[in-house]
Motif scaffolding. Structure first.
Motif, mmCIF file in Angstrom:
data_model
loop_
_atom_site.group_PDB
_atom_site.id
_atom_site.type_symbol
_atom_site.label_atom_id
_atom_site.label_comp_id
_atom_site.label_asym_id
_atom_site.label_seq_id
_atom_site.Cartn_x
_atom_site.Cartn_y
_atom_site.Cartn_z
ATOM 1 N N LYS A 18 0.831 -1.198 0.000
ATOM 2 C CA LYS A 18 0.000 0.000 0.000
ATOM 3 C C LYS A 18 0.867 1.249 0.000
ATOM 4 N N GLU A 19 2.011 1.210 0.713
ATOM 5 C CA GLU A 19 2.931 2.338 0.767
ATOM 6 C C GLU A 19 3.772 2.380 -0.505
ATOM 7 N N ARG A 20 4.402 3.543 -0.714
ATOM 8 C CA ARG A 20 5.290 3.683 -1.865
ATOM 9 C C ARG A 20 6.446 2.701 -1.740
ATOM 10 N N HIS A 21 6.764 1.992 -2.798
ATOM 11 C CA HIS A 21 7.824 1.000 -2.760
ATOM 12 C C HIS A 21 9.183 1.682 -2.609
ATOM 13 N N ILE A 22 10.107 1.002 -1.955
ATOM 14 C CA ILE A 22 11.430 1.560 -1.714
ATOM 15 C C ILE A 22 12.152 1.920 -3.021
ATOM 16 N N TYR A 23 11.809 1.202 -4.094
ATOM 17 C CA TYR A 23 12.428 1.482 -5.394
ATOM 18 C C TYR A 23 12.223 2.939 -5.786
ATOM 19 N N TRP A 24 11.005 3.447 -5.601
ATOM 20 C CA TRP A 24 10.704 4.819 -6.000
ATOM 21 C C TRP A 24 11.430 5.832 -5.114
ATOM 22 N N ASP A 25 11.637 5.472 -3.854
ATOM 23 C CA ASP A 25 12.413 6.348 -2.984
ATOM 24 C C ASP A 25 13.867 6.408 -3.441
ATOM 25 N N ILE A 26 14.418 5.265 -3.806
ATOM 26 C CA ILE A 26 15.794 5.235 -4.317
ATOM 27 C C ILE A 26 15.899 6.054 -5.599
ATOM 28 N N MET A 27 14.918 5.879 -6.501
ATOM 29 C CA MET A 27 14.924 6.641 -7.749
ATOM 30 C C MET A 27 14.815 8.142 -7.481
ATOM 31 N N GLY A 28 14.027 8.531 -6.475
ATOM 32 C CA GLY A 28 13.906 9.941 -6.116
ATOM 33 C C GLY A 28 15.234 10.508 -5.645
ATOM 34 N N CYS A 29 15.957 9.734 -4.827
ATOM 35 C CA CYS A 29 17.282 10.174 -4.362
ATOM 36 C C CYS A 29 18.260 10.288 -5.525
ATOM 37 N N VAL A 30 18.177 9.341 -6.447
ATOM 38 C CA VAL A 30 19.059 9.377 -7.617
ATOM 39 C C VAL A 30 18.762 10.600 -8.480
ATOM 40 N N LEU A 31 17.481 10.868 -8.707
ATOM 41 C CA LEU A 31 17.091 12.036 -9.514
ATOM 42 C C LEU A 31 17.513 13.345 -8.847
ATOM 43 N N THR A 32 17.392 13.392 -7.512
ATOM 44 C CA THR A 32 17.857 14.578 -6.786
ATOM 45 C C THR A 32 19.359 14.749 -6.963
ATOM 46 N N GLY A 33 20.095 13.644 -6.875
ATOM 47 C CA GLY A 33 21.544 13.688 -7.076
ATOM 48 C C GLY A 33 21.908 14.159 -8.477
ATOM 49 N N ILE A 34 21.161 13.705 -9.478
ATOM 50 C CA ILE A 34 21.421 14.120 -10.864
ATOM 51 C C ILE A 34 21.131 15.605 -11.040
ATOM 52 N N ALA A 35 19.983 16.047 -10.486
ATOM 53 C CA ALA A 35 19.603 17.459 -10.602
ATOM 54 C C ALA A 35 20.631 18.365 -9.940
ATOM 55 N N MET A 36 21.034 18.035 -8.721
ATOM 56 C CA MET A 36 22.000 18.867 -8.017
ATOM 57 C C MET A 36 23.400 18.719 -8.607
ATOM 58 N N GLY A 37 23.674 17.562 -9.195
ATOM 59 C CA GLY A 37 24.952 17.398 -9.907
ATOM 60 C C GLY A 37 25.068 18.376 -11.070
ATOM 61 N N LYS A 38 23.943 18.652 -11.726
ATOM 62 C CA LYS A 38 23.909 19.660 -12.792
ATOM 63 C C LYS A 38 24.254 21.047 -12.237
ATOM 64 N N VAL A 39 23.708 21.347 -11.063
ATOM 65 C CA VAL A 39 23.978 22.648 -10.435
ATOM 66 C C VAL A 39 25.439 22.752 -10.028
ATOM 67 N N TYR A 40 25.975 21.677 -9.457
ATOM 68 C CA TYR A 40 27.338 21.706 -8.945
ATOM 69 C C TYR A 40 28.387 21.646 -10.063
ATOM 70 N N GLY A 41 28.074 20.918 -11.128
ATOM 71 C CA GLY A 41 29.101 20.670 -12.142
ATOM 72 C C GLY A 41 28.980 21.447 -13.437
ATOM 73 N N ASN A 42 27.775 21.920 -13.756
ATOM 74 C CA ASN A 42 27.563 22.607 -15.034
ATOM 75 C C ASN A 42 27.445 24.107 -14.794
ATOM 76 N N TYR A 43 28.546 24.825 -14.953
ATOM 77 C CA TYR A 43 28.541 26.265 -14.676
ATOM 78 C C TYR A 43 27.903 27.063 -15.817
ATOM 79 N N ARG A 44 27.542 26.391 -16.896
ATOM 80 C CA ARG A 44 26.830 27.073 -17.984
ATOM 81 C C ARG A 44 25.318 27.012 -17.797
ATOM 82 N N LEU A 45 24.885 26.314 -16.761
ATOM 83 C CA LEU A 45 23.454 26.216 -16.477
ATOM 84 C C LEU A 45 22.912 27.597 -16.086
ATOM 85 N N ASN A 46 21.840 28.021 -16.745
ATOM 86 C CA ASN A 46 21.301 29.364 -16.457
ATOM 87 C C ASN A 46 20.501 29.372 -15.155
#
Length: 221
Positions: A18-46
């Motif tokens: 009934k609760e959200r599966h742990i897989y989706w929580d892991i994917m959420g953490c991964v997506l957050t890491g990817i998004a913030m990795g763009k901020v930290y590593g891509n200085y051309r990001l507007n």
């Protein structure tokens, strides 16, 4: 599509929950890491791209905070830890600007969060029984060194005040109220020291200005 395929492989042998599966929580953490990795590593990001990545991180943090697992929004909070320093380097913030933005943002988000929820709450809906606002718990990692290392007396006073409020927010948790009072009490010593220093500094500046004004009036005569 990759996420759906991974979910199929990851939990194909597990019963439906009934609760959200742990897989989706892991994917959420991964997506957050990817998004913030763009901020930290891509200085051309507007600026719009940076804001979008921050919205993604904030969205996942809010979703995970109300979830049943403690570690998911802890992971998001750890990912966000370098943010002030990266932003300061990216946009060439001055020391005063960095202190103002970091302190101001923590004060605003802290007041808003504490007006509705305790920093730590006991609940049966969360694994480990406790629901923790990890973002503001970990904020001491920024506050403490910035309070000690600042060259500006006003910044030091402001950050010792924030540390005082940081410990005070734990007072709402009955189990930790004693520790909260002790921590807040310890912060009062440097706070009063810097307060007196600022008072003396302002008083000396006022006397110096008065002296210069008096001399100017004497010369005019």
């Amino acid at each position: 599509m990759a996420g759906l395929a991974g979910r199929e492989r990851f939990c194909k042998n597990e019963p439906e929950e009934k609760e959200r599966h742990i897989y989706w929580d892991i994917m959420g953490c991964v997506l957050t890491g990817i998004a913030m990795g763009k901020v930290y590593g891509n200085y051309r990001l507007n600026v719009l791209g940076v804001l979008l990545c921050l919205v993604v991180a904030a969205g996942f943090y809010g979703m995970f905070y109300w979830g049943k697992r403690m570690w998911t929004h802890l992971a998001v909070s750890v990912i966000l830890l370098p943010l002030p320093f990266v932003m300061a380097h990216r946009y060439q913030w001055s020391s005063e600007m960095m202190y103002g933005i970091v302190g101001g943002s923590l004060l605003v988000t802290g007041v808003l969060a504490r007006s509705r929820y305790k920093i730590v709450e006991k609940t049966l809906e969360t694994e480990g029984i406790w629901r923790v606002d990890w973002y503001h718990v970990l904020s001491v990692i920024w506050l403490a060194p910035m309070a000690v290392l600042s060259d500006d007396s006003y910044c030091r006073f402001g950050y010792w005040m924030l540390l005082f409020l940081y410990f005070l927010q734990y007072k709402a948790v009955k189990k930790w109220s004693g520790v909260a009072k002790t921590g807040a009490g310890l912060m009062q010593t440097p706070l009063s020291h810097h307060g007196r220093y600022i008072y003396r500094k302002r008083k000396q500046a006022a006397l110096s200005h008065q002296s210069i004004t008096s001399r100017g009036g004497a010369w005019a005569r």
